[in-house]
Design an enzyme around this catalytic site. Structure first.
Site, PDB file in Angstrom:
ATOM      1  N   MET A   1     -10.629  -7.963  -0.187  1.00 11.63           N
ATOM      2  CA  MET A   1      -9.445  -8.181  -1.005  1.00 11.63           C
ATOM      3  C   MET A   1      -8.361  -7.161  -0.724  1.00 11.63           C
ATOM      4  O   MET A   1      -7.268  -7.272  -1.252  1.00 11.63           O
ATOM      5  CB  MET A   1      -9.802  -8.131  -2.496  1.00 11.63           C
ATOM      6  CG  MET A   1     -10.580  -9.342  -2.969  1.00 11.63           C
ATOM      7  SD  MET A   1     -11.171  -9.130  -4.637  1.00 11.63           S
ATOM      8  CE  MET A   1      -9.651  -8.713  -5.489  1.00 11.63           C
ATOM      9  N   GLY A   2      -8.637  -6.140   0.032  1.00  7.86           N
ATOM     10  CA  GLY A   2      -7.613  -5.147   0.322  1.00  7.86           C
ATOM     11  C   GLY A   2      -8.224  -3.846   0.771  1.00  7.86           C
ATOM     12  O   GLY A   2      -9.438  -3.743   0.977  1.00  7.86           O
ATOM     13  N   LYS A   3      -7.386  -2.826   0.881  1.00  6.39           N
ATOM     14  CA  LYS A   3      -7.827  -1.501   1.266  1.00  6.39           C
ATOM     15  C   LYS A   3      -7.426  -0.510   0.186  1.00  6.39           C
ATOM     16  O   LYS A   3      -6.407  -0.672  -0.477  1.00  6.39           O
ATOM     17  CB  LYS A   3      -7.210  -1.098   2.602  1.00  6.39           C
ATOM     18  CG  LYS A   3      -7.688  -1.936   3.793  1.00  6.39           C
ATOM     19  CD  LYS A   3      -7.060  -1.429   5.087  1.00  6.39           C
ATOM     20  CE  LYS A   3      -7.562  -2.250   6.270  1.00  6.39           C
ATOM     21  NZ  LYS A   3      -6.977  -1.772   7.552  1.00  6.39           N
ATOM     22  N   VAL A   4      -8.216   0.548   0.057  1.00  2.59           N
ATOM     23  CA  VAL A   4      -7.948   1.578  -0.933  1.00  2.59           C
ATOM     24  C   VAL A   4      -7.594   2.876  -0.215  1.00  2.59           C
ATOM     25  O   VAL A   4      -8.315   3.313   0.687  1.00  2.59           O
ATOM     26  CB  VAL A   4      -9.163   1.792  -1.859  1.00  2.59           C
ATOM     27  CG1 VAL A   4      -8.846   2.848  -2.913  1.00  2.59           C
ATOM     28  CG2 VAL A   4      -9.547   0.485  -2.540  1.00  2.59           C
ATOM     29  N   LYS A  19      -4.728   0.729  -4.267  1.00  3.07           N
ATOM     30  CA  LYS A  19      -5.317  -0.437  -3.630  1.00  3.07           C
ATOM     31  C   LYS A  19      -4.198  -1.375  -3.202  1.00  3.07           C
ATOM     32  O   LYS A  19      -3.348  -1.764  -4.015  1.00  3.07           O
ATOM     33  CB  LYS A  19      -6.276  -1.154  -4.586  1.00  3.07           C
ATOM     34  CG  LYS A  19      -7.054  -2.288  -3.926  1.00  3.07           C
ATOM     35  CD  LYS A  19      -8.170  -2.780  -4.849  1.00  3.07           C
ATOM     36  CE  LYS A  19      -9.082  -3.741  -4.107  1.00  3.07           C
ATOM     37  NZ  LYS A  19     -10.240  -4.136  -4.924  1.00  3.07           N
ATOM     38  N   ASP A 118     -19.088  -9.205 -10.697  1.00  4.84           N
ATOM     39  CA  ASP A 118     -19.476  -8.693  -9.382  1.00  4.84           C
ATOM     40  C   ASP A 118     -20.018  -7.268  -9.497  1.00  4.84           C
ATOM     41  O   ASP A 118     -19.681  -6.397  -8.699  1.00  4.84           O
ATOM     42  CB  ASP A 118     -18.281  -8.725  -8.423  1.00  4.84           C
ATOM     43  CG  ASP A 118     -18.727  -8.583  -6.959  1.00  4.84           C
ATOM     44  OD1 ASP A 118     -19.894  -8.916  -6.659  1.00  4.84           O
ATOM     45  OD2 ASP A 118     -17.919  -8.131  -6.130  1.00  4.84           O
TER      46      ASP A 118
END
Length: 893
Positions: A1-4, A19, A118
């Site tokens: 879903m993305g990068k942090v 994020k 989750d």
């Protein structure tokens, strides 16, 4: 879903985590929706175990031509749980501390209406101060009905996560999640159980070479028991994990708070009793079943701590008369929390039990070796009790009492299922079989006359019913509804309990024993030929409920309350001589004793209560204001200044406490050694009226709100008496017991009135009205009135006296209470057919009833209107009852 990324907030001078959702994914509506869902869900929470979200938005990054979405959040310096475990198991205390904090985060999320969806080791972090943070609410979903009203600010999921679409992480998702079904908070509980399993044993609960195979295991397979992998782990931890991982959500923990309580109790036991192995949680009886079950037993049952009680049961005993055996083992047979009856087959291969839920009961049979279950009778509105397997284990004999047959009858059903067949009518106990299996015996109350009870024998098909022996009041063969006789292995006698009453008792049309009286009990043997009776054991028990012979006839097992105790325990009674001794010696109640043919296995039922005080105001979300055990279940009240009063067992006994409407400023009111309950506030808010159960008997008392100037207003024979103060503050109405028509020992509830300054009480009206409460203008008294079969209905009568007017066409329950609306035109009740979780408004003019609250879980025990506003103070919680198997209970000879 993305990068942090790690970042720095130059305005507030703090490190943050940022994020980002890359530009190429912004065009994906489903990804964008989930990204914003995570932001909104997490930003709605403010809890130390949930990551803090600082900001959300969109920006142009240098060198990029498109906007990117971002979330700025708390930077957690530490490790993920996955990094911490890395295939190794953690120390049990460390594992419990992590699981407890994760559960606390889930409790906060679920209270806000958020389901994580989750939860896994990668989404749990532990910072350098060992504080656990739950991360990543990207899959979170609000419970139905809690969406924001503004479509532009809705926190509901996109269609991508509606039923039929599987989303989550294989190995940690629940079975219903893997099937693509609609989820509720219990799905997160399964995921938490998977995480707890992994940190306990160092490997996943469900793991395979492919995601599909892993999901298949989640749906169909049970993980290896943690005790087989790590025998050093506490038995109670295994029980907790098994219940979190139940395939059926209804057999799982019903809230994250329940998991949290059991985890805390287990950690407390490990910290306070090093080296012990805590056993399984037991349960306690219903809180307001005052017409059927012993009040003292209820109170004692909820005073215990779940893990501690079973830990005490499993520890090696001493060598005095209180000892049992060093090999005693207790484990759960069921984990539904809703089991009220149970029996083990003579061959120990099967256990039958009854599940009771929202007024309906289900008869189930379980194969002990595999855990497979078969529903023999689906859920229906009835009352099952007194189960016994036939000697050959092929069928089950059980009692039914319902509206069709209120007198009760014994039925027989095959262990493989089928249609139950009636065997014999008018039975008030389970049956016991002769050694040759050709005859059965049972108890009957109010027979052959209202003042008598009897032991009867019949052929196994129900024919040739004949009386073997009888006793006359004040002695009774039927001390309580889970009574039961036992035929001796040599066939010469039938053992049963005889209870002697001293003083008054209450009945519903029979001479049925109830708890508001002093009593003594003994175990007797009745000769099968001439019906003569001899005493087998007289241990100064307050009450003996059920007995069962050991197969070698060298002893009996009994369910009994000791003379100085307040709870039903399992006892071993040597025969023909020897001192009876408790097998269990803890703070919980047990009911039912069912033995296997070899005498090595014993099944019984136990229970516990968890309840909190809540404030509910119109148009405002319900707010919980206490976090202790069994708060308010014996009474709540509201004061004119906005504070609330509730019963509590915080001191180790039942006392009254006052607190602010947010739970702060908590102060104890009663400080004596008595059991204090049923509070009612005087109109000026300066005093309380309440029931105090003392060694001298129950007393209606008045006390200043600061705990001073206690005064006895009246005596009553009922240790569960409800009461109320008149609107002018000049008098009090309360319950007392009165003699039934025609004299004798049968006693009924009546309403009495006494001055607020004390003095003689006088009866109000002629009907048997219970749980009295004044109308706002003081002209009427409402309550519950019973018909000839003992069913109770809402009713009211003039406060000056007169006949009661019934207003509800449907019966309430033994746990019902009622209050008036401020205008006096309707009553409010906490139980209707099929719903014990909400308040319902019942107009006096016969108009349709209306639901006032919208709780979808828990039981609403007691309630009272808030002063001067449209709202309520409530006691809400759950009763957890399960069958347990006890082995190694026979003392060494």
């Amino acid at each position: 879903m993305g990068k942090v990324y790690r970042g720095f907030d130059s305005t507030l001078k703090r490190n943050v985590a940022i994020k980002l959702l890359p530009p190429e994914r912004v065009a994906d509506p489903s990804r964008l929706s989930r990204f914003m869902q995570e932001a909104r869900a997490a930003s709605a929470l403010n809890h130390p175990n949930v990551i803090t979200v600082y900001d959300i938005g969109e920006e142009h990054l240098e060198g990029d031509h498109e906007q990117v979405r971002y979330i700025a959040m708390e930077l957690v310096e530490g490790k993920t749980l996955r990094e911490l475990v890395r295939g190794e198991h953690l120390d049990v205390r460390q594992a419990l501390k992590i699981a407890i904090q994760a559960a606390e985060g889930l409790v906060a999320a679920h209270a806000a209406g958020i389901i994580h969806r989750d939860l896994k080791p990668e989404n749990i972090m532990i910072n350098r101060s060992d504080v656990v943070k739950v991360l990543d609410f990207g899959l979170a979903k609000l419970r139905p009905g809690e969406e924001a009203s503004d479509p532009g600010d809705s926190r509901t999921m996109t269609p991508a996560t509606e039923p039929g679409f599987v989303m989550g992480t294989p190995g940690y998702m629940s079975p219903e999640q893997a099937r693509g079904h609609l989820l509720d908070a219990r799905s997160d509980i399964f995921s938490l159980g998977s995480v707890l399993y992994e940190i306990a044993v160092g490997r996943p609960a469900f793991e395979s070479s492919s995601s599909v195979e892993t999901m298949h295991k989640v749906i169909h397979s049970e993980p290896v028991a943690i005790g087989e992998i790590r025998p050093d782990l506490p038995i109670e931890l295994g029980r907790i994990i098994r219940k979190t991982l139940a395939k059926d959500p209804d057999e799982r923990y019903q809230s994250a708070k329940e998991v949290l309580i059991d985890l805390r109790n287990l950690l407390h036991e490990l910290d306070t009793s090093p080296g012990t192995v805590p056993g399984h949680a037991a349960a306690a009886p219903r809180p307001r079943q005052k017409r059927a079950i012993a009040y003292a037993a209820i109170l004692a049952g909820i005073l215990g701590v779940v893990a501690l009680a079973f830990a005490m049961a499993q520890r090696p005993r001493g060598h005095g008369t209180e000892s049992a055996t060093e090999s005693l083992q207790i484990r759960r047979v069921t984990a539904t929390g809703k089991v009220i009856q149970a029996a083990i087959a003579p061959d120990a291969k099967l256990t039958a039990y009854v599940i009771s839920h929202q007024g309906e009961q289900t008869l189930v049979i379980r194969e002990m070796s595999t855990g497979q279950t078969l529903t023999l009778i689906p859920a229906r509105r009835s009352s099952y009790w007194g189960m016994t397997f036939a000697p050959d284990s092929s069928s089950i004999y059980f009692g039914i009492k319902d509206n069709v047959d209120p007198a009760g009858a014994i039925y027989r059903i095959s262990a493989l299922g089928g249609t139950p067949r009636k065997i014999v009518d008018a039975v008030d106990s389970q049956v016991t079989f002769s050694p040759d299996g050709k005859q059965l015996a049972f108890l009957r109350a109010g027979f052959p006359s209202q003042e008598e009870s009897a032991v009867l024998i019949a052929n196994v098909d129900g024919s040739n019913v004949r009386m073997l022996a009888k006793v006359h009041a004040p002695e009774f063969f039927v001390p309580i509804f889970f009574a039961g006789p036992s035929w001796s292995p040599d066939g010469t006698m039938i053992a049963t309990a005889v209870v002697s009453r001293v003083g008054k008792g209450r009945a519903r049309g029979t001479a049925y024993f109830t708890p508001e009286v002093q009593r003594t009990s003994r175990i007797v043997g009745i000769d099968i030929i001439d019906g003569s009776m001899k005493t087998i054991a007289d241990h100064h028990w307050a009450i003996v409920a059920q007995v069962a012979w050991m197969p070698d006839q060298k002893g009996l097992v009994a369910i009994a309350v000791g003379a100085s105790a307040r709870s039903f325990q399992v006892w071993y009674v040597p025969y023909p001589t020897g001192d009876p001794r408790p097998v269990t010696h803890d703070l919980f109640d047990y009911r039912i004793v069912s033995l296997s043919a070899d005498g090595k296995s014993l099944v019984t039922v136990a229970s516990e209560i968890n309840a909190d005080v809540w404030i509910v105001r119109e148009g405002v979300n319900a707010r919980r204001i206490t976090a202790l055990k069994a708060e308010g279940i014996y009474g709540t009240a509201a004061m004119p200044d906005g504070r609330v009063v509730a019963t509590s067992i915080e001191t180790g006994k039942l006392d009254l406490f006052v607190m602010n409407a947010d739970g702060s400023g908590r102060q104890q009111i009663t400080h004596d050694e008595h059991s204090n309950r049923s509070p009612a506030v005087t109109p000026d808010g300066k005093q309380l009226v309440y029931l105090s159960v003392t060694p001298k008997g129950p007393e209606v008392c008045r006390i200043d709100i600061d705990g001073s100037d206690r005064m006895v207003l009246a005596k009553t024979s009922s240790a569960t008496a409800a009461l109320d103060v008149s609107p002018d503050g000049n008098s009090v109405v309360y319950e007392d017991l009165i003699q039934g028509r025609g004299g004798g020992w049968a006693q009924f509830v009546g309403v009495f009135r006494v001055s607020i300054e004390g003095g003689p009480g006088r009866r109000v009206g002629t009907d048997n009205l219970a749980v009295p409460v004044f109308s706002p203008d003081g002209s009427k008294i409402a309550g519950l009135v019973s018909d000839e079969s003992g069913r109770e209905y809402l009713a009211w009568m003039p406060a000056s006296g007169g006949p009661a007017t019934r207003i509800s066409p449907w019966p309430t329950s033994a746990d019902s209470m009622t209050r008036w609306t401020p205008d006096g035109t309707a009553l409010v009740v906490n139980t209707v057919e099929g719903d014990r979780a909400n308040l319902w408004l019942i107009p006096l003019d016969g108009s349709p009833r209306r639901k006032l609250t919208n709780f979808d879980e828990h039981i609403l025990f007691t309630f009272a209107p808030l002063a001067g506003e449209n709202g309520w103070v409530l006691s809400r919680g759950d009763i957890s009852r399960d069958a347990v198997l006890i082995t190694g209970f026979r003392p060494a000879e």
